[in-house]
Design a protein around this motif. Structure first.
Motif, PDB file in Angstrom:
ATOM      1  N   THR A  36       0.860  -1.163   0.000  1.00  0.00           N
ATOM      2  CA  THR A  36       0.000   0.000   0.000  1.00  0.00           C
ATOM      3  C   THR A  36       0.904   1.222   0.000  1.00  0.00           C
ATOM      4  O   THR A  36       2.125   1.102   0.062  1.00  0.00           O
ATOM      5  N   LYS A  38       1.280   5.270   1.679  1.00  0.00           N
ATOM      6  CA  LYS A  38       0.764   6.098   2.758  1.00  0.00           C
ATOM      7  C   LYS A  38       1.458   7.449   2.769  1.00  0.00           C
ATOM      8  O   LYS A  38       2.670   7.541   2.605  1.00  0.00           O
ATOM      9  N   THR A  87      -6.124 -10.927   5.500  1.00  0.00           N
ATOM     10  CA  THR A  87      -6.554  -9.528   5.551  1.00  0.00           C
ATOM     11  C   THR A  87      -8.067  -9.349   5.612  1.00  0.00           C
ATOM     12  O   THR A  87      -8.533  -8.231   5.859  1.00  0.00           O
ATOM     13  N   VAL A  92      -9.034  -7.587  -4.293  1.00  0.00           N
ATOM     14  CA  VAL A  92      -7.860  -6.722  -4.339  1.00  0.00           C
ATOM     15  C   VAL A  92      -7.061  -7.035  -5.611  1.00  0.00           C
ATOM     16  O   VAL A  92      -7.021  -8.176  -6.072  1.00  0.00           O
ATOM     17  N   LEU A 119      -1.884  -4.997  -4.559  1.00  0.00           N
ATOM     18  CA  LEU A 119      -1.821  -3.549  -4.384  1.00  0.00           C
ATOM     19  C   LEU A 119      -3.179  -3.058  -3.902  1.00  0.00           C
ATOM     20  O   LEU A 119      -4.212  -3.399  -4.480  1.00  0.00           O
ATOM     21  N   THR A 120      -3.168  -2.221  -2.858  1.00  0.00           N
ATOM     22  CA  THR A 120      -4.425  -1.775  -2.282  1.00  0.00           C
ATOM     23  C   THR A 120      -4.267  -0.414  -1.627  1.00  0.00           C
ATOM     24  O   THR A 120      -3.193  -0.098  -1.103  1.00  0.00           O
ATOM     25  N   PRO A 121      -5.317   0.420  -1.636  1.00  0.00           N
ATOM     26  CA  PRO A 121      -5.258   1.660  -0.860  1.00  0.00           C
ATOM     27  C   PRO A 121      -5.136   1.362   0.634  1.00  0.00           C
ATOM     28  O   PRO A 121      -5.625   0.339   1.123  1.00  0.00           O
ATOM     29  N   TRP A 122      -4.519   2.273   1.356  1.00  0.00           N
ATOM     30  CA  TRP A 122      -4.241   2.091   2.769  1.00  0.00           C
ATOM     31  C   TRP A 122      -5.502   1.813   3.582  1.00  0.00           C
ATOM     32  O   TRP A 122      -5.527   0.926   4.438  1.00  0.00           O
ATOM     33  N   LYS A 124      -8.270   0.450   2.915  1.00  0.00           N
ATOM     34  CA  LYS A 124      -9.128  -0.673   2.557  1.00  0.00           C
ATOM     35  C   LYS A 124      -8.640  -2.027   3.057  1.00  0.00           C
ATOM     36  O   LYS A 124      -9.292  -3.041   2.815  1.00  0.00           O
ATOM     37  N   TRP A 135       2.984  -3.328   9.391  1.00  0.00           N
ATOM     38  CA  TRP A 135       3.313  -2.644   8.151  1.00  0.00           C
ATOM     39  C   TRP A 135       4.720  -2.080   8.248  1.00  0.00           C
ATOM     40  O   TRP A 135       5.096  -1.494   9.269  1.00  0.00           O
ATOM     41  N   ARG A 186      -4.008   1.664  -8.177  1.00  0.00           N
ATOM     42  CA  ARG A 186      -4.421   0.576  -7.283  1.00  0.00           C
ATOM     43  C   ARG A 186      -4.008   0.860  -5.843  1.00  0.00           C
ATOM     44  O   ARG A 186      -4.557   0.277  -4.907  1.00  0.00           O
ATOM     45  N   LEU A 187      -3.023   1.740  -5.669  1.00  0.00           N
ATOM     46  CA  LEU A 187      -2.522   2.088  -4.342  1.00  0.00           C
ATOM     47  C   LEU A 187      -3.209   3.319  -3.760  1.00  0.00           C
ATOM     48  O   LEU A 187      -3.128   3.561  -2.559  1.00  0.00           O
TER      49      LEU A 187
END
Length: 254
Positions: A36, A38, A87, A92, A119-122, A124, A135, A186-187
């Protein structure tokens, strides 16, 4: 009429007599590198989810989440299952990265790993309860893999198996793809400022970008929203942007 092989057997007869124990069967795992991005003040960092192992081998070392592939599931299905187990998330972005098959990579047995990049937003994704997970910010500063958070900094020796190599390759894959695919989105959260977008590109590319050129090249991919983010000081508050539903990746260099 069924075809017969050189010993006069049909395929059905051959399969009935086939001995699966004739050959050694290695185990297969699916290992998931969950990334992710941030914002940290004026800085942006990639982060990866790592789990501290509770058992031998490599006890107390940090590893990417993974699990063994079942006999009745595909490797892709196993990767999706592992991701959801670790998770609680499904759907995802998941991309197969590489197959790791060095002899002796795992002291338990002959174990082959198929690694995946998620890959994922923080906001989610969160580790499942009960895991010794954390993390870590991740970079390849100065040609060296760095993993750190507010509690500790890891060296390559703190990672289990060949997972340092996995992480390095995943960062290289992202860097190679970011200029001709949409993986950076995706991030990102659904809405973002232009400075945030540029910083995320710079983090993945490991280099600074020219602001005006970047804005020009992103015009085909993003659009301004009506929403402004809260002002953090002097000057006008920044506008939020979002990915265009029909945005096309530009052919130009950033």
């Amino acid at each position: 009429m069924e075809e017969r092989n050189g010993r006069g057997l049909t395929e059905r007869e051959f399969l009935e007599r086939y001995d699966p124990g004739k050959y050694e069967r290695p185990s297969v795992t699916a290992d998931i590198l969950i990334f992710t991005a941030k914002e940290c003040g004026e800085d942006s960092h990639l982060q990866i989810l790592l789990i501290q192992r509770k058992e031998h081998p490599c006890m107390n070392r940090w590893a990417v989440p993974g699990g063994f592939v079942g006999m009745k599931e595909s490797v892709d299905e196993a990767a999706e299952r592992v991701l959801e187990e670790k998770t609680g998330q499904s759907g995802v972005y998941l991309e197969q990265l590489y197959t790791w098959g060095d002899v002796g990579r795992d002291p338990r047995a002959r174990i082959i790993s198929v690694s995946y990049m998620a890959l994922t937003p923080w906001e989610k994704i969160r580790p499942a309860a009960g895991m010794d997970a954390a993390w870590y910010f991740v970079s390849r500063s100065g040609g060296t893999l760095r993993l750190w958070n507010e509690d500790r900094e890891l060296s390559g020796q703190d990672l289990a198996f060949d997972h340092a190599r996995m992480i390095w390759l995943a960062l290289e894959r992202m860097k190679n793809k970011v200029l001709y695919t949409d993986i950076v989105f995706r991030l990102l959260p659904d809405k973002f400022t232009f400075p945030e977008l540029q910083r995320f590109y710079e983090v993945i590319l490991e280099e600074k970008l020219h602001g005006p050129n970047f804005r020009r090249d992103m015009a085909a991919l993003v659009e301004m929203t009506d929403e402004k983010c809260k002002s953090q000081g002097v000057g006008k508050p920044a506008r939020y942007y979002r990915r265009k539903p029909d945005g096309v990746r530009p052919e130009t260099e950033l």
